[in-house]
Motif scaffolding. Structure first.
Motif, PDB file in Angstrom:
ATOM      1  N   ASN A  51       0.965  -1.183  -0.044  1.00  0.00           N
ATOM      2  CA  ASN A  51       0.036   0.109  -0.037  1.00  0.00           C
ATOM      3  C   ASN A  51       0.974   1.327   0.251  1.00  0.00           C
ATOM      4  OD1 ASN A  51      -2.557  -1.524   0.117  1.00  0.00           O
ATOM      5  ND2 ASN A  51      -2.259  -1.757   2.253  1.00  0.00           N
ATOM      6  N   PRO A  52       0.167   2.348  -0.539  1.00  0.00           N
ATOM      7  CA  PRO A  52       1.129   3.724  -0.371  1.00  0.00           C
ATOM      8  C   PRO A  52       1.570   3.999   0.916  1.00  0.00           C
ATOM      9  CG  PRO A  52      -1.210   4.124  -0.965  1.00  0.00           C
ATOM     10  CD  PRO A  52      -1.033   2.455  -0.911  1.00  0.00           C
ATOM     11  N   ASN A  53       2.505   4.861   1.014  1.00  0.00           N
ATOM     12  CA  ASN A  53       3.227   5.371   2.257  1.00  0.00           C
ATOM     13  C   ASN A  53       3.359   4.402   3.372  1.00  0.00           C
ATOM     14  OD1 ASN A  53       3.145   7.905   1.140  1.00  0.00           O
ATOM     15  ND2 ASN A  53       1.045   8.292   1.718  1.00  0.00           N
ATOM     16  N   GLU A  54       3.332   3.127   2.985  1.00  0.00           N
ATOM     17  CA  GLU A  54       3.896   2.121   3.945  1.00  0.00           C
ATOM     18  C   GLU A  54       5.529   1.525   3.830  1.00  0.00           C
ATOM     19  OE1 GLU A  54       1.139  -1.251   3.957  1.00  0.00           O
ATOM     20  OE2 GLU A  54      -0.525  -0.008   4.960  1.00  0.00           O
ATOM     21  N   VAL A  55       5.885   0.944   4.833  1.00  0.00           N
ATOM     22  CA  VAL A  55       7.414   0.435   4.520  1.00  0.00           C
ATOM     23  C   VAL A  55       7.348  -0.552   3.481  1.00  0.00           C
ATOM     24  CG1 VAL A  55       9.184  -1.147   5.860  1.00  0.00           C
ATOM     25  CG2 VAL A  55       7.855   0.715   7.108  1.00  0.00           C
ATOM     26  N   GLY A  56       8.381  -0.088   2.810  1.00  0.00           N
ATOM     27  CA  GLY A  56       8.449  -1.097   1.496  1.00  0.00           C
ATOM     28  C   GLY A  56       8.917  -0.202   0.175  1.00  0.00           C
ATOM     29  N   ASN A  57       8.612  -0.748  -0.884  1.00  0.00           N
ATOM     30  CA  ASN A  57       8.910  -0.275  -2.223  1.00  0.00           C
ATOM     31  C   ASN A  57       7.881  -0.107  -3.024  1.00  0.00           C
ATOM     32  OD1 ASN A  57      10.432   0.954  -4.653  1.00  0.00           O
ATOM     33  ND2 ASN A  57      11.189  -0.993  -5.015  1.00  0.00           N
ATOM     34  N   TYR A  58       7.349   1.338  -3.416  1.00  0.00           N
ATOM     35  CA  TYR A  58       6.092   1.427  -3.924  1.00  0.00           C
ATOM     36  C   TYR A  58       6.476   1.815  -5.238  1.00  0.00           C
ATOM     37  CZ  TYR A  58       1.148   3.126  -4.796  1.00  0.00           C
ATOM     38  OH  TYR A  58       0.131   3.483  -5.322  1.00  0.00           O
ATOM     39  N   VAL A  59       6.345   0.887  -6.343  1.00  0.00           N
ATOM     40  CA  VAL A  59       6.909   1.084  -7.768  1.00  0.00           C
ATOM     41  C   VAL A  59       5.621   1.670  -8.701  1.00  0.00           C
ATOM     42  CG1 VAL A  59       8.154  -0.112  -9.529  1.00  0.00           C
ATOM     43  CG2 VAL A  59       8.366  -0.802  -7.134  1.00  0.00           C
ATOM     44  N   ILE A  60       6.180   2.557  -9.250  1.00  0.00           N
ATOM     45  CA  ILE A  60       5.036   3.334 -10.206  1.00  0.00           C
ATOM     46  C   ILE A  60       5.579   3.337 -11.624  1.00  0.00           C
ATOM     47  CG2 ILE A  60       3.776   5.411 -10.742  1.00  0.00           C
ATOM     48  CD1 ILE A  60       4.119   6.046  -7.698  1.00  0.00           C
ATOM     49  N   VAL A  61       4.708   2.966 -12.677  1.00  0.00           N
ATOM     50  CA  VAL A  61       5.179   2.915 -13.794  1.00  0.00           C
ATOM     51  C   VAL A  61       4.473   3.856 -14.668  1.00  0.00           C
ATOM     52  CG1 VAL A  61       6.163   0.786 -14.136  1.00  0.00           C
ATOM     53  CG2 VAL A  61       3.786   1.151 -14.698  1.00  0.00           C
ATOM     54  N   GLY A  62       5.026   4.705 -16.094  1.00  0.00           N
ATOM     55  CA  GLY A  62       4.260   5.422 -16.522  1.00  0.00           C
ATOM     56  C   GLY A  62       4.876   5.753 -18.097  1.00  0.00           C
ATOM     57  N   HIS A  63       4.180   6.219 -18.951  1.00  0.00           N
ATOM     58  CA  HIS A  63       4.602   6.409 -20.472  1.00  0.00           C
ATOM     59  C   HIS A  63       5.526   7.639 -20.421  1.00  0.00           C
ATOM     60  CE1 HIS A  63       3.217   2.939 -22.821  1.00  0.00           C
ATOM     61  NE2 HIS A  63       1.729   3.411 -22.530  1.00  0.00           N
ATOM     62  N   ASN A  64       6.581   7.693 -21.412  1.00  0.00           N
ATOM     63  CA  ASN A  64       7.237   8.735 -21.532  1.00  0.00           C
ATOM     64  C   ASN A  64       6.838   9.537 -22.936  1.00  0.00           C
ATOM     65  OD1 ASN A  64       9.572  10.714 -21.750  1.00  0.00           O
ATOM     66  ND2 ASN A  64      11.070   9.126 -22.070  1.00  0.00           N
ATOM     67  N   TYR A  65       5.807  10.143 -22.787  1.00  0.00           N
ATOM     68  CA  TYR A  65       5.304  10.965 -23.993  1.00  0.00           C
ATOM     69  C   TYR A  65       5.967  12.059 -24.415  1.00  0.00           C
ATOM     70  CZ  TYR A  65       1.019   7.983 -23.732  1.00  0.00           C
ATOM     71  OH  TYR A  65       0.091   6.897 -23.652  1.00  0.00           O
ATOM     72  N   LYS A  66       6.143  12.313 -25.807  1.00  0.00           N
ATOM     73  CA  LYS A  66       7.117  13.354 -26.328  1.00  0.00           C
ATOM     74  C   LYS A  66       6.179  14.812 -26.034  1.00  0.00           C
ATOM     75  CE  LYS A  66       9.490  11.138 -29.858  1.00  0.00           C
ATOM     76  NZ  LYS A  66       9.561  10.739 -31.411  1.00  0.00           N
ATOM     77  N   ASN A  67       4.921  14.714 -25.500  1.00  0.00           N
ATOM     78  CA  ASN A  67       4.274  15.843 -25.574  1.00  0.00           C
ATOM     79  C   ASN A  67       4.248  16.448 -23.936  1.00  0.00           C
ATOM     80  OD1 ASN A  67       2.674  14.054 -24.186  1.00  0.00           O
ATOM     81  ND2 ASN A  67       0.899  14.313 -25.494  1.00  0.00           N
ATOM     82  N   LYS A  68       5.164  15.789 -23.318  1.00  0.00           N
ATOM     83  CA  LYS A  68       5.577  16.001 -21.685  1.00  0.00           C
ATOM     84  C   LYS A  68       4.610  15.434 -21.014  1.00  0.00           C
ATOM     85  CE  LYS A  68       9.465  17.987 -23.113  1.00  0.00           C
ATOM     86  NZ  LYS A  68      10.597  17.150 -23.036  1.00  0.00           N
ATOM     87  N   LYS A  69       3.403  14.751 -21.518  1.00  0.00           N
ATOM     88  CA  LYS A  69       2.508  14.408 -20.231  1.00  0.00           C
ATOM     89  C   LYS A  69       2.938  13.061 -19.808  1.00  0.00           C
ATOM     90  CE  LYS A  69      -1.084  16.497 -23.001  1.00  0.00           C
ATOM     91  NZ  LYS A  69      -2.475  16.393 -23.660  1.00  0.00           N
ATOM     92  N   MET A  70       2.184  12.628 -18.720  1.00  0.00           N
ATOM     93  CA  MET A  70       2.581  11.519 -17.842  1.00  0.00           C
ATOM     94  C   MET A  70       4.005  11.628 -17.155  1.00  0.00           C
ATOM     95  SD  MET A  70      -0.138   9.432 -17.910  1.00  0.00           S
ATOM     96  CE  MET A  70      -1.642   9.139 -19.146  1.00  0.00           C
ATOM     97  N   PHE A  71       4.904  10.581 -17.884  1.00  0.00           N
ATOM     98  CA  PHE A  71       6.439  10.730 -17.455  1.00  0.00           C
ATOM     99  C   PHE A  71       7.260  11.438 -18.410  1.00  0.00           C
ATOM    100  CE2 PHE A  71       6.402   7.450 -13.939  1.00  0.00           C
ATOM    101  CZ  PHE A  71       6.051   8.400 -12.658  1.00  0.00           C
ATOM    102  N   GLY A  72       6.582  12.161 -19.439  1.00  0.00           N
ATOM    103  CA  GLY A  72       7.499  12.830 -20.331  1.00  0.00           C
ATOM    104  C   GLY A  72       8.631  13.839 -19.842  1.00  0.00           C
ATOM    105  N   LYS A  73       8.294  14.355 -18.648  1.00  0.00           N
ATOM    106  CA  LYS A  73       9.459  15.265 -18.134  1.00  0.00           C
ATOM    107  C   LYS A  73      10.283  14.714 -17.049  1.00  0.00           C
ATOM    108  CE  LYS A  73       6.045  18.149 -17.186  1.00  0.00           C
ATOM    109  NZ  LYS A  73       5.233  19.278 -16.916  1.00  0.00           N
ATOM    110  N   LEU A  74      10.049  13.292 -16.667  1.00  0.00           N
ATOM    111  CA  LEU A  74      10.727  12.575 -15.678  1.00  0.00           C
ATOM    112  C   LEU A  74      12.324  12.770 -15.941  1.00  0.00           C
ATOM    113  CD1 LEU A  74      10.000  11.058 -12.976  1.00  0.00           C
ATOM    114  CD2 LEU A  74      10.255   9.018 -14.324  1.00  0.00           C
ATOM    115  N   SER A  75      12.743  12.753 -17.134  1.00  0.00           N
ATOM    116  CA  SER A  75      14.025  12.549 -17.316  1.00  0.00           C
ATOM    117  C   SER A  75      14.857  14.012 -16.941  1.00  0.00           C
ATOM    118  CB  SER A  75      14.737  12.565 -19.012  1.00  0.00           C
ATOM    119  OG  SER A  75      13.805  13.783 -19.424  1.00  0.00           O
TER     120      SER A  75
END
Length: 271
Positions: A181-205
């Motif tokens: 669950n979120p905000n609990e001890v452990g590794n909360y892993v999130i995935v998302g698309h790297n869109y060129k229009n900077k949406k989702m994780f498009g700006k994560l770099s």
């Protein structure tokens, strides 16, 4: 002297006719291919914008039962002649004198009452209500938390679904890939698309070491995580999803990079 102009007669051979037909075919195929790619691009952009709207609607519809207002404790304490002086707020001019002996006795009695109540009564937390959504193809998904990266302007709901529908739900918003669950001890892993229009994780770099990541669960509790590592791995490397966090709360963000040949990994730990 008279000059005789001789023009060479061009003979249209069957081979020349065949090449002419091939060139025409190539031309029409090229035009068709360009039009198809352009149409596909327009449709893909429309589809992304449509899914972006769905994501924002989900985000605005999340009913947080708790509160994520950050409170500052401005209480000051000092001890004079075995008397505890407590001042509530800097603007408060009145000081309340508390006898330490009496305070300790009252605290002990309170702790004893709480322990007795915990033995006699079993307190069950009310489960968080998660709204279930269904796509046109019948895939179901629910909201799990909210991710906010202030430095990048990234703010999306985190969705959960079964493994076979992750690719479809990734078109709508960010998706929980692994962890508890979120905000609990452990590794909360999130995935998302790297869109060129900077949406989702498009700006994560553009994220940097030390940047803050805010994760809000459905009770309204927000925890702040600090980025401590950024690196790239091959698509087959899943070591970043390990739940061995030495008893700490962590968040891992994953997206594609280098035209899908690698994965960008962002690791953050609770501050």
């Amino acid at each position: 002297m008279n000059q005789i102009l001789v023009t060479e007669k061009l003979y249209v051979t069957p081979e020349l006719k065949r090449k002419k037909k091939i060139y025409k075919l190539y031309f029409f195929l090229s035009v068709f291919l360009v039009c198809s790619l352009f149409s596909y691009y327009i449709y893909a952009e429309y589809d992304r914008n449509k899914n972006e709207e769905i994501s924002k609607e989900i985000l605005s519809s999340i009913d947080l039962t708790g509160t994520n207002e950050k409170q500052t404790d401005d209480t000051t304490v000092r001890i004079d002649d075995n008397v505890l002086i407590v001042t509530l707020g800097e603007e408060e001019s009145n000081e309340q004198e508390i006898d330490i002996t009496k305070l300790a006795k009252d605290a002990q009695n309170y702790i004893q009452e709480v322990e007795e109540q915990s033995i006699n009564n079993v307190i069950e937390e009310e489960p968080v209500q998660q709204e279930t959504y269904t796509t046109e193809t019948g895939a179901t998904y629910t909201t799990n938390s909210i991710l906010n990266i202030p430095s990048l302007g990234i703010n999306y709901p985190i969705l959960t679904t079964d493994q076979q529908h992750i690719d479809e739900i990734l078109k709508i918003s960010l998706v929980k890939f692994w962890g508890g669950n979120p905000n609990e001890v452990g590794n909360y892993v999130i995935v998302g698309h790297n869109y060129k229009n900077k949406k989702m994780f498009g700006k994560l770099s553009s994220i940097k070491i030390g940047d803050e990541i805010e994760l809000t669960d459905l009770t309204g509790r927000t925890l702040t995580y600090e980025v401590y590592d950024i690196y790239k791995v091959s698509p087959e490397d899943t070591s970043c999803t390990s739940q061995k966090t030495d008893g700490k709360k962590e968040v891992t963000l994953i997206t594609c990079t280098n035209y899908g040949t690698q994965r960008l990994i962002v690791k953050a730990r609770e501050k």
